[in-house]
Design a protein around this motif. Structure first.
Motif, PDB file in Angstrom:
ATOM      1  N   GLN A 118       0.820  -1.211   0.000  1.00 31.13           N
ATOM      2  CA  GLN A 118       0.000   0.000   0.000  1.00 31.13           C
ATOM      3  C   GLN A 118       0.855   1.263   0.000  1.00 31.13           C
ATOM      4  N   ASP A 119       2.128   1.143   0.346  1.00 30.25           N
ATOM      5  CA  ASP A 119       3.017   2.303   0.406  1.00 30.25           C
ATOM      6  C   ASP A 119       3.891   2.449  -0.836  1.00 30.25           C
ATOM      7  N   VAL A 120       3.732   1.570  -1.814  1.00 32.74           N
ATOM      8  CA  VAL A 120       4.484   1.696  -3.061  1.00 32.74           C
ATOM      9  C   VAL A 120       3.892   2.861  -3.842  1.00 32.74           C
ATOM     10  N   ALA A 121       4.750   3.773  -4.255  1.00 31.94           N
ATOM     11  CA  ALA A 121       4.295   4.991  -4.938  1.00 31.94           C
ATOM     12  C   ALA A 121       4.727   4.961  -6.404  1.00 31.94           C
ATOM     13  N   PRO A 122       4.067   5.741  -7.247  1.00 34.98           N
ATOM     14  CA  PRO A 122       4.495   5.828  -8.650  1.00 34.98           C
ATOM     15  C   PRO A 122       5.947   6.282  -8.734  1.00 34.98           C
ATOM     16  N   GLY A 123       6.719   5.588  -9.547  1.00 34.76           N
ATOM     17  CA  GLY A 123       8.126   5.917  -9.713  1.00 34.76           C
ATOM     18  C   GLY A 123       9.051   5.082  -8.858  1.00 34.76           C
ATOM     19  N   ASP A 124       8.521   4.304  -7.919  1.00 37.68           N
ATOM     20  CA  ASP A 124       9.362   3.439  -7.095  1.00 37.68           C
ATOM     21  C   ASP A 124       9.918   2.300  -7.937  1.00 37.68           C
ATOM     22  N   LEU A 125      11.150   1.919  -7.645  1.00 44.37           N
ATOM     23  CA  LEU A 125      11.760   0.750  -8.275  1.00 44.37           C
ATOM     24  C   LEU A 125      11.550  -0.435  -7.354  1.00 44.37           C
TER      25      LEU A 125
END
Length: 153
Positions: A118-125
């Motif tokens: 739920q904490d993965v954001a756009p742009g994360d690898l």
């Protein structure tokens, strides 16, 4: 000839949409009105409730007013309890999926850290391993296969 270099900057601000999964239909606040509305959209429930209402008119009184309400109320309560149980199961399943962990690269530390889906954001690898689950909506940047292919089931 100069090439433009694009770097994806993760946006962890408040304006980013969350990656949280929500399949539950109800919240504690809207369960009763929303569930009653859904039940009253069924023709059979509306029909039997209208029979009860007509039974309260003295000229049309066919049988006991209070007794006629018992089966309809029992059906509404039983259906509401079933819907409540199913929605609680959905909330538990959503919470389980949202708290699963994956490895996300953090530029500040220079390594991968465990992060809830739920904490993965756009742009994360995100590092993905073979036979492991991962959050959806990922773009494959690299593969360990010799030909660079990836199979997803």
């Amino acid at each position: 000839m100069a090439y433009a270099r694009y770097i994806v900057q993760p946006n962890h601000g408040k304006t980013t949409k969350t990656n949280k999964i929500k399949t539950a239909k109800y919240s504690p606040i809207n369960f009763l009105p929303k569930n009653l509305f859904e039940q009253l959209t069924r023709f059979a429930n509306v029909y039997f409730i209208s029979i009860i209402v007509l039974n309260w008119v003295p000229a049309l009184n066919a049988f006991g007013k209070e007794i006629a309400m018992v089966p309809v109320i029992a059906v509404l309560v039983a259906t509401g309890c079933k819907d409540l149980y199913e929605d609680i199961q959905r909330h538990r399943s959503d919470n389980k999926v949202n708290t699963n962990k994956c490895k996300v690269f953090r530029r500040v530390t220079g390594d991968y850290s465990l992060t809830a889906w739920q904490d993965v954001a756009p742009g994360d690898l995100v590092r993905v391993w073979q036979d492991h689950q991962f959050p959806a909506d990922l773009v494959l940047l690299n593969s360990s296969q010799e030909d660079g292919c990836c199979w997803i089931q």
